[in-house]
Design a protein around this motif. Structure first.
Motif, mmCIF file in Angstrom:
data_model
loop_
_atom_site.group_PDB
_atom_site.id
_atom_site.type_symbol
_atom_site.label_atom_id
_atom_site.label_comp_id
_atom_site.label_asym_id
_atom_site.label_seq_id
_atom_site.Cartn_x
_atom_site.Cartn_y
_atom_site.Cartn_z
ATOM 1 N N LEU A 1 32.893 -22.590 -14.739
ATOM 2 C CA LEU A 1 32.231 -22.089 -15.711
ATOM 3 C C LEU A 1 30.783 -21.730 -15.079
ATOM 4 O O LEU A 1 30.037 -22.820 -14.858
ATOM 5 N N ARG B 1 35.023 -18.397 -14.555
ATOM 6 C CA ARG B 1 34.877 -18.010 -16.014
ATOM 7 C C ARG B 1 33.355 -17.929 -16.326
ATOM 8 O O ARG B 1 32.490 -18.775 -16.315
ATOM 9 N N SER C 1 37.195 -14.425 -15.126
ATOM 10 C CA SER C 1 37.491 -14.060 -16.456
ATOM 11 C C SER C 1 36.146 -14.521 -17.113
ATOM 12 O O SER C 1 35.129 -14.944 -16.808
ATOM 13 N N VAL D 1 34.004 -15.453 -21.167
ATOM 14 C CA VAL D 1 34.055 -16.274 -22.359
ATOM 15 C C VAL D 1 32.686 -15.588 -23.223
ATOM 16 O O VAL D 1 31.725 -15.665 -22.625
#
Length: 372
Positions: free
Chosen positions: A9, A33, A61, A63
């Motif tokens: 992340l 992410r 990806s 978030v």
């Protein structure tokens, strides 16, 4: 060693340091992410030529975390993550656009709450093994020494284990408030780790002035934002300072962030990412490397930035990560090449450039992010 099960992340991927680090992560095979504030920010990341060239597919990806200070801001973002790289932090505007009365709310509280919220989420998630936090060189050096008001003893170089007390406001400038936010975030993170004893460790990285091509900038005006503006304003004839002579190439900062994920790198430790430099050396570098730009007055040699010399001990970083920092010359060349490239695009019309690109007399020196 990268495993397909590893998921990193990253926060702050839309900024200068974050963009370099994101590319480095993807090139090294990590699944990533990226926490961003909006879908528009995610789209902007995906549109970057550097990301498209890698074609990460499902390995990248996003978030959405619209407010890093909100309770539980990162709780969903950390789900399944094995590592975290936390770069996001409030930056100064480069002037004094934030009123003195709002310095604490704008700088200190978001820096502290964002960091602690991420640590709490990592602890709650239960899968995180390491958190890498982008601190700053200025979290280790008193403001009086950074500004040259007090001379540091040359026999006592800045070391990664140095700590300075947090100074509450009011602050004399946005830069002073930004510096205080880095001190506060470091103190709170270390105190939280000592108190909570989570199943993961933390690596704190402390960059100096980060210099290097900024691929988030699409115009020459945008290239003048952030710490690159110190070099560029100097080469556009501005005279200002003093600024601490502590610089690092953005590529080295990115490499260190990704290398710090390796479990062989000692955790719960700080590492300095910086070396000594003299700002005005950029003039001789520009004369040697960009003679045509000097001849055509795209760059000029009448500027000056006073350097505050600071001895630096980055030996632990070099020993741990196994690389030497890129030279100040390499940093300057990388910054100037990109700036001239953007100026050429504007002149030739190869790419549409915003009319907001500043002319020489409109240069604003933005020292918003010594670290990022």
């Amino acid at each position: 060693m990268v495993s397909q099960k590893d998921l990193v992340l990253i926060t702050g991927a839309t900024g200068h340091v974050g963009s370099w680090t994101l590319v480095q992560l993807l090139r090294e095979g990590y699944r990533v992410r990226a926490a961003v504030r909006s879908q528009a920010k995610a789209a902007a990341v995906l549109a970057r030529p550097q990301i498209q060239a890698i074609n990460p597919g499902h390995r990248l990806s996003f978030v959405i975390v619209p407010d890093i200070t909100a309770p539980g801001a990162y709780d969903n973002a950390v789900e399944g993550a094995t590592h975290i790289i936390h770069i996001a932090s409030p930056l100064a505007s480069g002037g004094n656009g934030v009123p003195l009365s709002q310095h604490d709310a704008h700088f200190i509280q978001p820096a502290v709450r964002g960091t602690i919220s991420l640590l709490e989420a990592a602890n709650l998630g239960g899968t995180v093994r390491r958190v890498v936090i982008t601190s700053s060189f200025i979290a280790l050096v008193p403001m009086d020494e950074l500004t040259g008001r007090r001379r540091r003893d040359p026999s006592k170089p800045v070391s990664p284990n140095d700590r300075i007390p947090f100074a509450p406001g009011p602050y004399e400038s946005e830069f002073a408030a930004y510096a205080a936010s880095k001190v506060a975030a470091l103190h709170h993170a270390e105190a939280w780790m000592e108190r909570e004893r989570p199943p993961f460790d933390v690596v704190h990285l402390h960059p100096g002035f980060v210099l290097g091509r900024n691929d988030t900038a699409a115009t020459a005006g945008q290239a003048m934002q952030g710490t690159n503006s110190v070099v560029l304003a100097l080469l556009l004839g501005k005279r200002f300072g003093p600024y601490a002579g502590a610089t690092v190439h953005a590529s080295d900062v990115a490499r260190a962030h990704v290398s710090a994920l390796d479990p062989t790198v000692l955790g719960n430790q700080s590492y300095i990412l910086s070396q000594s430099a003299r700002w005005n050396d950029a003039i001789a570098i520009a004369k040697r490397e960009f003679p045509e730009a000097i001849k055509t007055k795209l760059l000029v040699t009448g500027g000056s930035v006073k350097t505050t010399p600071l001895p630096i001990d980055a030996s632990l970083t070099e020993e741990t990560f196994g690389f030497k920092f890129a030279s100040y010359e390499d940093q300057v060349i990388n910054v100037v090449e990109h700036f001239l490239e953007l100026r050429l695009r504007k002149k030739t019309g190869v790419q549409m450039v915003s009319s907001s690109a500043p002319k020489k007399q409109q240069v604003v020196v933005n020292v918003s992010a010594i670290a990022c």
